[in-house]
Write a protein that holds these residues in place. Structure first.
Motif, PDB file in Angstrom:
ATOM      1  N   ALA A   1       8.579  79.867 -56.796  1.00 33.13           N
ATOM      2  CA  ALA A   1       9.997  80.239 -56.720  1.00 33.13           C
ATOM      3  C   ALA A   1      10.442  80.915 -58.011  1.00 33.13           C
ATOM      4  N   GLN A   2       9.995  80.412 -59.154  1.00 31.38           N
ATOM      5  CA  GLN A   2      10.346  81.034 -60.436  1.00 31.38           C
ATOM      6  C   GLN A   2       9.854  82.475 -60.478  1.00 31.38           C
ATOM      7  N   LEU A   3       8.580  82.669 -60.152  1.00 33.02           N
ATOM      8  CA  LEU A   3       7.979  84.001 -60.232  1.00 33.02           C
ATOM      9  C   LEU A   3       8.647  84.982 -59.273  1.00 33.02           C
ATOM     10  N   ARG A   4       9.011  84.509 -58.081  1.00 30.80           N
ATOM     11  CA  ARG A   4       9.722  85.375 -57.134  1.00 30.80           C
ATOM     12  C   ARG A   4      11.082  85.778 -57.678  1.00 30.80           C
ATOM     13  N   GLN A   5      11.817  84.824 -58.231  1.00 31.15           N
ATOM     14  CA  GLN A   5      13.157  85.113 -58.743  1.00 31.15           C
ATOM     15  C   GLN A   5      13.114  86.010 -59.986  1.00 31.15           C
TER      16      GLN A   5
ATOM     17  N   ALA B   1       8.300  88.844 -60.512  1.00 28.49           N
ATOM     18  CA  ALA B   1       6.879  88.984 -60.835  1.00 28.49           C
ATOM     19  C   ALA B   1       6.029  89.115 -59.592  1.00 28.49           C
ATOM     20  N   ILE B   2       6.495  88.546 -58.487  1.00 31.79           N
ATOM     21  CA  ILE B   2       5.791  88.675 -57.210  1.00 31.79           C
ATOM     22  C   ILE B   2       6.814  88.852 -56.102  1.00 31.79           C
ATOM     23  N   THR B   3       6.392  89.483 -55.021  1.00 33.29           N
ATOM     24  CA  THR B   3       7.273  89.640 -53.872  1.00 33.29           C
ATOM     25  C   THR B   3       6.528  89.101 -52.650  1.00 33.29           C
ATOM     26  N   LEU B   4       7.272  88.447 -51.823  1.00 34.73           N
ATOM     27  CA  LEU B   4       6.704  87.908 -50.573  1.00 34.73           C
ATOM     28  C   LEU B   4       7.649  88.188 -49.442  1.00 34.73           C
TER      29      LEU B   4
END
Length: 144
Positions: free
Chosen positions: A134-138, A141-144
């Protein structure tokens, strides 16, 4: 009403979080030294280069650098015997380097669950699950 081990352990854990939520590195460091056993065992997926209490200092230094306004909001706090379980929501603004990422200025909100074992009035062992995805998405850094 007399204090029980569970009540005492919940109070210790709450005290730790009150210190963390000050955002004051010196207060957090002093509280870690007071409440965390020098040989604490950490069981998390986070890579920490130091053992024992130095790992606690490392993690909080890293978090304060990345999220100087970090707040841990305990949603559930359950104690039984020598263990305390906390389900928390963590918030902060990405203002410093984190996991190799330059500051984005973005706000994050993520969940974590920690179990701590307390012996002789100190945290002696922890198990944690932190929603790093969740941190990386916000942070983008990553998209899903």
């Amino acid at each position: 009403m007399p204090s029980t081990p569970e009540t005492t352990n919940k109070e210790l854990f709450a005290r730790f979080h009150r210190a963390v939520n000050t955002g004051d590195a010196a207060v957090i460091a002093a509280t870690i030294d007071e409440l965390v056993h020098p040989d604490v065992e950490l069981h998390t997926s986070l890579p920490v280069p130091e053992p024992g209490v130095r790992a606690f200092h490392y993690v909080w230094t890293l978090l304060l650098r990345a999220y100087p306004d970090v707040q841990v909001h305990v949603e559930d706090l359950i104690a039984e015997g020598d263990k305390v379980v906390a389900r928390s929501v963590v918030t902060g603004t990405h203002r410093g380097e984190y996991l190799g990422m330059a500051p984005t200025g973005r706000s994050v909100t993520y969940n974590e669950i920690f179990i701590v074992r307390i012996a002789d009035g100190r945290i002696i062992e922890t198990w944690g699950v932190v929603d790093v995805l969740a941190q990386l998405r916000q942070l983008g850094a990553i998209t899903l």
